[in-house]
Design an enzyme around this catalytic site. Structure first.
Site, short mmCIF file in Angstrom:
data_model
loop_
_atom_site.label_atom_id
_atom_site.label_comp_id
_atom_site.label_asym_id
_atom_site.label_seq_id
_atom_site.Cartn_x
_atom_site.Cartn_y
_atom_site.Cartn_z
CG HIS A 1 -2.10 0.91 1.11
ND1 HIS A 1 -2.03 2.26 1.32
CD2 HIS A 1 -3.38 0.64 0.77
CE1 HIS A 1 -3.22 2.80 1.13
NE2 HIS A 1 -4.07 1.83 0.79
CG ASP B 1 -8.14 -3.44 -3.09
OD1 ASP B 1 -9.33 -3.14 -3.12
OD2 ASP B 1 -7.21 -2.63 -3.26
C1 LIG Z 1 -0.10 -0.57 -3.95
C2 LIG Z 1 1.30 -0.38 -4.50
C3 LIG Z 1 1.19 0.29 -5.89
C4 LIG Z 1 2.06 0.53 -3.54
O1 LIG Z 1 3.26 0.74 -4.08
P1 LIG Z 1 4.35 1.77 -3.54
O2 LIG Z 1 4.16 2.18 -2.16
O3 LIG Z 1 4.46 2.82 -4.56
O4 LIG Z 1 5.57 0.86 -3.54
P2 LIG Z 1 6.39 0.42 -4.81
O5 LIG Z 1 5.54 0.11 -5.98
O6 LIG Z 1 7.45 1.44 -4.97
O7 LIG Z 1 7.01 -0.93 -4.24
C5 LIG Z 1 8.01 -0.96 -3.26
C6 LIG Z 1 8.77 -2.26 -3.40
O8 LIG Z 1 7.90 -3.34 -3.01
C7 LIG Z 1 7.67 -4.21 -4.11
N1 LIG Z 1 6.24 -4.52 -4.10
C8 LIG Z 1 5.23 -3.67 -3.80
N2 LIG Z 1 4.05 -4.32 -3.84
C9 LIG Z 1 4.33 -5.60 -4.16
C10 LIG Z 1 3.52 -6.73 -4.35
N3 LIG Z 1 2.20 -6.64 -4.20
N4 LIG Z 1 4.10 -7.88 -4.68
C11 LIG Z 1 5.44 -7.96 -4.83
N5 LIG Z 1 6.26 -6.91 -4.66
C12 LIG Z 1 5.72 -5.74 -4.34
C13 LIG Z 1 8.04 -3.42 -5.35
O9 LIG Z 1 8.43 -4.29 -6.40
C14 LIG Z 1 9.17 -2.58 -4.84
O10 LIG Z 1 10.32 -3.37 -4.79
P3 LIG Z 1 11.78 -2.71 -5.07
O11 LIG Z 1 12.02 -1.80 -3.90
O12 LIG Z 1 12.71 -3.88 -5.12
O13 LIG Z 1 11.69 -2.00 -6.37
C15 LIG Z 1 2.03 -1.75 -4.61
O14 LIG Z 1 2.22 -2.31 -3.34
C16 LIG Z 1 1.30 -2.74 -5.53
O15 LIG Z 1 1.47 -2.68 -6.74
N6 LIG Z 1 0.46 -3.66 -4.93
C17 LIG Z 1 -0.30 -4.58 -5.71
C18 LIG Z 1 -1.55 -3.89 -6.25
C19 LIG Z 1 -2.55 -3.53 -5.17
O16 LIG Z 1 -2.88 -4.33 -4.31
N7 LIG Z 1 -3.09 -2.30 -5.25
C20 LIG Z 1 -4.12 -1.84 -4.34
C21 LIG Z 1 -3.61 -0.85 -3.37
S1 LIG Z 1 -4.86 -0.38 -2.21
#
Ligand SMILES: CC(C)(COP(=O)(O)OP(=O)(O)OC[C@H]1O[C@@H](n2cnc3c(N)ncnc32)[C@H](O)[C@@H]1OP(=O)(O)O)[C@@H](O)C(=O)NCCC(=O)NCCS
Length: 378
Positions: free
Chosen positions: A260, A316
């Protein structure tokens, strides 16, 4: 000049509806911890709380519940429009179109200034969105839509209109808690979109259509659908470990419903949804999808990659299992999110009414001084 991609960290309003502390896993609606509300509140009480910053007295609660139920019917023309659509129209597109059409039948649609009338209008829309969602589920199956009952709560009415049968208590409790938990979440993208529309002096229906439109995007409202597709793809608890190895350890994919932007610890809503998904599984005797979700979450929690990055199930993750167990098609997951989030959208719309036009700036980085070329010489 400082550039904030996606306006991250930019404060655009003072609000009293919700507070989030992502490092502590804390979510508050107008002073009340989400756990307290999930345990005790009906969705209608949460609506009143978000509109008025206090809980309703019994008479106020009864008046609000019956006002929603009594006005939840939709005009025949809207039902006919939905029946005329191709059956494979995405449910969010149906909802967006139907809500827009409703404005033509709302005598108060163009009143843009009176906050009490705006509250009454949004209560009408809240009930009508429930009816639209249930109606579309029946229309795609070739069934006649069912009209709402004035004696039921919003959660009960949705389940009644979906099946035509008296709703079962565990299902009503699960849906009510889902609606409570998803109702409001600070300055998220759809709420901001609704506020931008409102700040131009436009109307409630337009602001709610904007919220629906923003929520439709997979980066906002679509993650629970993706989580359910992933559980279906995994198929059995026995396949969790090989699936994790092949898809996640390999770095090919992300686990949908985990991680998140704001919560870097447990999302407080996830555990509550899991408990209701467990109750639904116990009452139906079917726990296949819950078992897969739990096994996958445990596999991730034991993995260094997920531990180091503070990745936990978000709202979710278990809401996907909960909604699927209630009998909803995956296409209906985001409309159900909208059915709840209209509470937050409308509370924000009411507080934004009469406020200053929202007009950020952009840095121009294009060319200057070009000379006009006649069309045939370009
Ligand atoms: C929600 C989300 C976009 C938040 O992302 P964020 O805070 O911007 O964090 P990032 O996308 O920069 O991810 C940080 C790290 O965790 C990893 N990561 C984040 N979510 C992950 C997941 N669900 N599965 C595997 N790896 C994940 C990323 O690959 C990244 O790794 P790195 O540091 O080696 O590059 C992300 O966790 C995600 O894509 N989750 C899955 C989709 C989801 O459930 N969305 C609903 C949110 S309410």
């Amino acid at each position: 000049m400082a550039k904030q991609a996606g306006l991250e960290g930019v404060v655009v309003a003072e609000i009293t509806t919700s507070f989030i502390d992502g490092s502590e896993g804390e979510l508050i609606y107008s002073g009340y911890a989400i756990e307290e509300l999930a345990e005790n509140a009906s969705f209608e009480e949460v609506l009143f709380l978000l509109y008025n910053s206090r809980l309703p007295r019994r008479s106020e609660y009864e008046a609000l519940r019956s006002a929603i139920a009594a006005q939840a019917g939709i005009p025949d023309a809207v039902t006919a429009m939905m029946q005329s659509l191709p059956k494979d129209t995405p449910a969010m597109a149906v909802l967006r179109t139907a809500v827009s059409m409703l404005s033509a039948f709302d005598a108060d649609a163009e009143n843009l200034s009176d906050k009490e009338r705006a509250k009454a209008k949004s209560l009408r829309l809240t009930g009508q969105m429930t009816t639209i969602c249930a109606a579309w589920m029946r229309i795609v199956k070739g069934l006649e839509p069912i009209t709402p009952r004035p004696d039921l709560s919003l959660a009960e009415n949705f389940l009644y209109m979906m099946t035509g049968a008296d709703p079962e208590a565990t299902a009503c409790a699960a849906l009510n808690v889902y609606l409570v938990l998803l109702a409001e979440h600070g300055m998220n993208a759809s709420t901001f979109a609704s506020r931008v529309i409102t700040a131009t002096g436009s109307d409630m229906h337009s602001a709610i259509v904007a919220g629906i439109s923003a929520l439709k995007g997979p980066s906002h409202g679509g993650a629970n659908s993706e989580a359910m597709k992933m559980f279906l793809e995994i198929g059995t608890v026995g396949n969790v470990a090989p699936w994790f190895e092949a898809n996640i350890k390999s770095g090919k994919r992300r686990i949908m419903g985990i991680g998140h932007r704001v919560y870097k610890t447990n999302d407080p809503r996830a555990g509550i949804l899991r408990r209701h998904a467990e109750a639904l599984a116990a009452s139906s005797g079917t726990s296949q999808w819950l078992d897969i979700a739990v096994a996958l979450a445990e596999t991730a929690r034991a993995d260094d990659y997920f531990i180091q990055r503070n990745l936990y199930p978000n709202v979710d993750y278990y809401s996907a299992v909960l909604l699927y167990s209630l009998g909803l098609e995956i296409d209906m997951f985001t409309p159900l999110f909208a059915m709840s989030r209209i509470a937050g959208w409308s509370a924000h719309v009411i507080s934004q009414m009469g406020g200053r036009l929202i007009r950020p700036k952009a840095d121009y980085v294009g060319a200057r001084g070009l000379k006009w070329q006649p069309i045939d010489e370009r």
